[in-house]
Scaffold this motif. Structure first.
Motif, mmCIF file in Angstrom:
data_model
loop_
_atom_site.group_PDB
_atom_site.id
_atom_site.type_symbol
_atom_site.label_atom_id
_atom_site.label_comp_id
_atom_site.label_asym_id
_atom_site.label_seq_id
_atom_site.Cartn_x
_atom_site.Cartn_y
_atom_site.Cartn_z
ATOM 1 N N ARG A 1 -56.890 18.324 -40.780
ATOM 2 C CA ARG A 1 -56.947 17.070 -41.533
ATOM 3 C C ARG A 1 -58.412 16.674 -41.705
ATOM 4 N N ILE A 2 -58.742 16.237 -42.917
ATOM 5 C CA ILE A 2 -60.092 15.785 -43.222
ATOM 6 C C ILE A 2 -59.986 14.326 -43.677
ATOM 7 N N TYR A 3 -60.632 13.433 -42.939
ATOM 8 C CA TYR A 3 -60.572 12.003 -43.221
ATOM 9 C C TYR A 3 -61.827 11.550 -43.960
ATOM 10 N N THR A 4 -61.622 10.803 -45.036
ATOM 11 C CA THR A 4 -62.726 10.254 -45.811
ATOM 12 C C THR A 4 -63.037 8.843 -45.294
ATOM 13 N N LYS A 5 -64.116 8.260 -45.809
ATOM 14 C CA LYS A 5 -64.442 6.874 -45.455
ATOM 15 C C LYS A 5 -63.290 5.947 -45.853
ATOM 16 N N ARG A 6 -62.634 6.242 -46.967
ATOM 17 C CA ARG A 6 -61.502 5.429 -47.420
ATOM 18 C C ARG A 6 -60.368 5.488 -46.398
ATOM 19 N N ASP A 7 -60.076 6.687 -45.877
ATOM 20 C CA ASP A 7 -59.018 6.828 -44.868
ATOM 21 C C ASP A 7 -59.352 6.017 -43.619
ATOM 22 N N VAL A 8 -60.606 6.080 -43.194
ATOM 23 C CA VAL A 8 -61.035 5.339 -42.001
ATOM 24 C C VAL A 8 -60.927 3.836 -42.267
ATOM 25 N N GLY A 9 -61.324 3.398 -43.458
ATOM 26 C CA GLY A 9 -61.210 1.992 -43.819
ATOM 27 C C GLY A 9 -59.764 1.525 -43.818
ATOM 28 N N ARG A 10 -58.859 2.346 -44.358
ATOM 29 C CA ARG A 10 -57.434 2.002 -44.347
ATOM 30 C C ARG A 10 -56.919 1.911 -42.912
ATOM 31 N N MET A 11 -57.349 2.837 -42.054
ATOM 32 C CA MET A 11 -56.912 2.786 -40.650
ATOM 33 C C MET A 11 -57.421 1.523 -39.971
ATOM 34 N N GLN A 12 -58.617 1.091 -40.296
ATOM 35 C CA GLN A 12 -59.138 -0.152 -39.719
ATOM 36 C C GLN A 12 -58.258 -1.331 -40.138
ATOM 37 N N LEU A 13 -57.841 -1.348 -41.402
ATOM 38 C CA LEU A 13 -56.947 -2.407 -41.877
ATOM 39 C C LEU A 13 -55.583 -2.315 -41.191
ATOM 40 N N ILE A 14 -55.076 -1.103 -41.018
ATOM 41 C CA ILE A 14 -53.790 -0.897 -40.343
ATOM 42 C C ILE A 14 -53.851 -1.421 -38.920
ATOM 43 N N LEU A 15 -54.900 -1.049 -38.208
ATOM 44 C CA LEU A 15 -55.031 -1.474 -36.814
ATOM 45 C C LEU A 15 -55.203 -2.982 -36.700
#
Length: 141
Positions: free
Chosen positions: A54-68
């Motif tokens: 799996r390769i995570y982009t800045k967008r994926d990390v940003g979405r995870m921050q919102l999820i958390l």
């Protein structure tokens, strides 16, 4: 279903392009790789794949921050998904922002009620504690 042996996924993917492997993202967010896979399985994030990695982009990390953040605030996965959909549409959608505002206000109202109930319970427990201490002191005398 993902197997635990996926934890080996490449942690050295990080580069100047902002792409990171699952272990790097998990460490950065303070969660487990299993947590990231859970949210992927539920369609809340969609990391790219290179083979089985799996390769995570800045967008994926940003979405995870919102999820958390949503999880910490007590929102359900369904509600978090709605918020992410609003996030994806951008700030120009007035109707969607009004819906978001309504949901946030509902949650605030619920939390205020919980807070009042907790404060009332604390007062009652202090009274019970004082009565118990008084009875203990009476028996000791």
């Amino acid at each position: 279903m993902h197997q635990d042996n996926e934890d080996y996924e490449d942690a050295e993917v990080t580069g100047d392009n902002g792409h990171q492997g699952i272990q790097d993202v998990a460490r950065q967010l303070g969660v487990t790789a299993r947590t990231l896979r859970f949210y992927e399985d539920n369609g809340l994030i969609s990391p790219q794949r290179v083979g089985s990695t799996r390769i995570y982009t800045k967008r994926d990390v940003g979405r995870m921050q919102l999820i958390l953040r949503g999880k910490k605030l007590g929102f359900t996965i369904r509600e978090i998904r709605e918020f992410l959909d609003l996030y994806d549409t951008g700030p120009g959608q007035r109707e969607q922002m009004e819906h978001l505002l309504s949901r946030v206000r509902e949650r605030l109202d619920g939390l205020r009620k919980q807070k009042a109930a907790i404060e009332e319970t604390i007062v009652e427990l202090h009274k019970i504690e004082a009565e118990a201490l008084e009875r203990l002191e009476d028996k000791a005398a």
